[in-house]
Write an enzyme that holds these catalytic residues in place. Sequence first.
Site, PDB file in Angstrom:
ATOM      1  N   ASP A  31     -14.141   6.181  -2.279  1.00 22.54           N
ATOM      2  CA  ASP A  31     -13.852   5.204  -1.232  1.00 22.54           C
ATOM      3  C   ASP A  31     -14.032   5.927   0.097  1.00 22.54           C
ATOM      4  OD1 ASP A  31     -11.273   2.714  -0.819  1.00 22.54           O
ATOM      5  OD2 ASP A  31     -12.618   3.545   0.687  1.00 22.54           O
TER       6      ASP A  31
ATOM      7  N   ASP B 199      -9.824   8.738  -2.433  1.00 21.56           N
ATOM      8  CA  ASP B 199      -9.390   7.523  -1.726  1.00 21.56           C
ATOM      9  C   ASP B 199      -8.106   7.823  -0.952  1.00 21.56           C
ATOM     10  OD1 ASP B 199      -9.564   4.126  -3.026  1.00 21.56           O
ATOM     11  OD2 ASP B 199      -8.777   4.786  -1.088  1.00 21.56           O
TER      12      ASP B 199
ATOM     13  N   HIS C 114      -9.134  -5.295  -4.265  1.00 21.86           N
ATOM     14  CA  HIS C 114      -9.632  -3.927  -4.021  1.00 21.86           C
ATOM     15  C   HIS C 114      -8.484  -2.911  -4.028  1.00 21.86           C
ATOM     16  CE1 HIS C 114      -9.219  -3.322   0.640  1.00 21.86           C
ATOM     17  NE2 HIS C 114      -8.186  -4.007   0.173  1.00 21.86           N
TER      18      HIS C 114
HETATM   19  N1  LIG Z   1      -2.422  -0.831  -1.220  1.00 24.60           N
HETATM   20  C1  LIG Z   1      -3.009  -1.866  -0.349  1.00 24.60           C
HETATM   21  C2  LIG Z   1      -4.346  -1.353   0.241  1.00 24.60           C
HETATM   22  C3  LIG Z   1      -5.508  -1.435  -0.711  1.00 24.60           C
HETATM   23  C4  LIG Z   1      -6.706  -0.601  -0.309  1.00 24.60           C
HETATM   24  C5  LIG Z   1      -7.820  -0.685  -1.100  1.00 24.60           C
HETATM   25  B1  LIG Z   1      -8.986   0.334  -0.943  1.00 24.60           B
HETATM   26  O1  LIG Z   1      -8.585   1.649  -1.363  1.00 24.60           O
HETATM   27  O2  LIG Z   1     -10.106  -0.069  -1.778  1.00 24.60           O
HETATM   28  O3  LIG Z   1      -9.393   0.411   0.437  1.00 24.60           O
HETATM   29  C6  LIG Z   1      -3.200  -3.135  -1.163  1.00 24.60           C
HETATM   30  O4  LIG Z   1      -2.973  -3.113  -2.374  1.00 24.60           O
HETATM   31  O5  LIG Z   1      -3.572  -4.154  -0.560  1.00 24.60           O
HETATM   32 MN   LIG Z   2     -10.267   2.160  -2.655  1.00 23.98          MN
HETATM   33 MN   LIG Z   3      -9.033   3.101   0.235  1.00 25.65          MN
HETATM   34 MN   LIG Z   4     -11.053   0.463   1.423  1.00 23.35          MN
END
Ligand SMILES: N[C@@H](CC/C=C/[B-](O)(O)O)C(=O)O
Ligand SMILES: [Mn+2]
Ligand SMILES: [Mn+2]
Ligand SMILES: [Mn+2]
Length: 293
Positions: free
Chosen positions: A206, A119, A136
Amino acid sequence: HSVGIIGAPFCKGQPRAGVQLGPDVIRKAGLVNKLENQGCMVKDYGNLVFEKVSNDEPISGTKQPRAVGLANKQVADAVQRIKHDGYTCVMLGGDHSLAIGSIHGHAACRPELSVVWVDAHADINTPLSSPTGNIHGQPMSYLIPEDVVYIGLRDVDPGEHYILKYLGIKIFSMTDVDRLGIAKVMEQTCDHIFSKIKKPVHLSYDIDALDPLVTPATGTPVIGGLSYREGIYITEHVCQTGLLSALDVVEVNPNLAKSEEEVNRTANVAVDLVLGCFGRMREGSHPDDYKIP
Ligand SMILES: N[C@@H](CC/C=C/[B-](O)(O)O)C(=O)O
Ligand SMILES: [Mn+2]
Ligand SMILES: [Mn+2]
Ligand SMILES: [Mn+2]
């Protein structure tokens, strides 16, 4: 390889509509046929159906908590069932909040599992450290990061960085990928998770770990990501351990592509990552009973 596929068309872990279309976009790129053509036995369990949740007001800033909670209960039950049926489980997202259920359901069957989290992001914010309230970005904080290794990090929040350091979690950021090269990263990843005993691996992939030029159709793109070759190498290496027990492929969002071609590019890479997890080799292969015609 026997593969059980479950689609989780869910988007409430983040605000950008479209990621719920991920499962069917990946299937449309030929996932099942391509797995079968490389000798896998595949059972497609279809897509989960997520009921609408009304009045899902934020709780201490955390958004869509009830929808995310209910969805992950369903995901956990499905993954547990697929594992009990004897398959390696492939969960197609949907956003990365679904890893809460996928890893929980997998751990119900294989409590000694280890997690490889590929990720751009650490996804380990707590409800209070999260800068957005989007779940997420939080799944790892709801799971006991027993044995987890991160690969591809390049966009980590201060709270997350503190937690990673405080817990001494093993990480290979993109700096480490540049310094060591992906082969050494994978060697050290396996040394770390298999240091004591061989454990089943939960690979949570991811799609935004890859560079946005490779997989543009995703909700939180970050430049300077893994190349196609590095992304595939990770899957080939995990495959050859023979310990892959469950795989998540999340965050494909066709609505965020600038063209049909970008949707197809992203979906085709997602399929190739799964094929790499289940034995596809870039050098080619031939059936044992092959005879020159
Ligand atoms: N760190 C950011 C971005 C989160 C990203 C989530 B992903 O890795 O699932 O895309 C948050 O906490 O909103
Ligand atoms: Mn992610
Ligand atoms: Mn991500
Ligand atoms: Mn994402």
